[in-house]
Design a protein around this motif. Sequence first.
Motif, short mmCIF file in Angstrom:
data_model
loop_
_atom_site.label_atom_id
_atom_site.label_comp_id
_atom_site.label_asym_id
_atom_site.label_seq_id
_atom_site.Cartn_x
_atom_site.Cartn_y
_atom_site.Cartn_z
N ALA A 2 0.83 -1.20 0.00
CA ALA A 2 0.00 0.00 0.00
C ALA A 2 0.86 1.24 0.00
O ALA A 2 0.57 2.20 -0.72
N CYS A 3 1.94 1.25 0.79
CA CYS A 3 2.82 2.41 0.85
C CYS A 3 3.52 2.64 -0.48
O CYS A 3 3.67 3.77 -0.92
N ALA A 6 1.02 4.13 -2.84
CA ALA A 6 0.76 5.53 -2.49
C ALA A 6 1.90 6.43 -2.97
O ALA A 6 1.66 7.54 -3.44
N GLU A 7 3.12 5.96 -2.87
CA GLU A 7 4.27 6.76 -3.31
C GLU A 7 4.31 6.93 -4.82
O GLU A 7 4.97 7.82 -5.33
N TYR A 13 -2.39 4.28 -6.41
CA TYR A 13 -2.94 3.88 -5.12
C TYR A 13 -4.40 3.43 -5.28
O TYR A 13 -4.81 2.42 -4.70
N GLU A 31 -5.58 3.20 7.93
CA GLU A 31 -4.47 3.90 7.28
C GLU A 31 -4.86 4.54 5.96
O GLU A 31 -4.06 5.25 5.36
N GLN A 34 -4.39 8.38 5.47
CA GLN A 34 -2.97 8.73 5.47
C GLN A 34 -2.31 8.30 4.15
O GLN A 34 -1.50 9.05 3.58
N LEU A 35 -2.68 7.14 3.65
CA LEU A 35 -2.13 6.67 2.37
C LEU A 35 -2.60 7.55 1.22
O LEU A 35 -1.83 7.85 0.31
N SER A 38 -0.55 10.63 1.27
CA SER A 38 0.78 10.36 0.72
C SER A 38 0.73 10.31 -0.81
O SER A 38 1.63 10.82 -1.48
#
Length: 115
Positions: A2-3, A6-7, A13, A31, A34-35, A38
């Motif tokens: 997921a991170c 998102a990046e 995402y 999360e 927040q994701l 991001s």
Amino acid sequence: EACIAAELGMAEYQKFFKATGQENRKLLAGEHEQLKASAIKADARRTVDQDAGEIKDAAAPSAKSFDEIMAGLCAANTLDALYVWGEWMDTVDADQRGILEAKFNEMSAILEGAM
């Protein structure tokens, strides 16, 4: 994963989140915001080949009307631009949001098909 998604920005995402399945989406619920933040920051850091007016005009979510959001969705020529406009769909009432979501899905399918 997921991170990482998102990046890569909002489009990636959203694809990840949609493909991850209902059970995993429940696990990510805490999360998710927040994701998303991001992913939006990742998009802001990246230069996108598009009319700069698309994103510049989309600067203030609380100031966008249904018609402005619909026009932005229809004019989006990249998935990144589409997702920027898609973020404003939550600022209108539920009936209008349903119409915008249908247009968002239609445009997403068109833009993904163009890739």
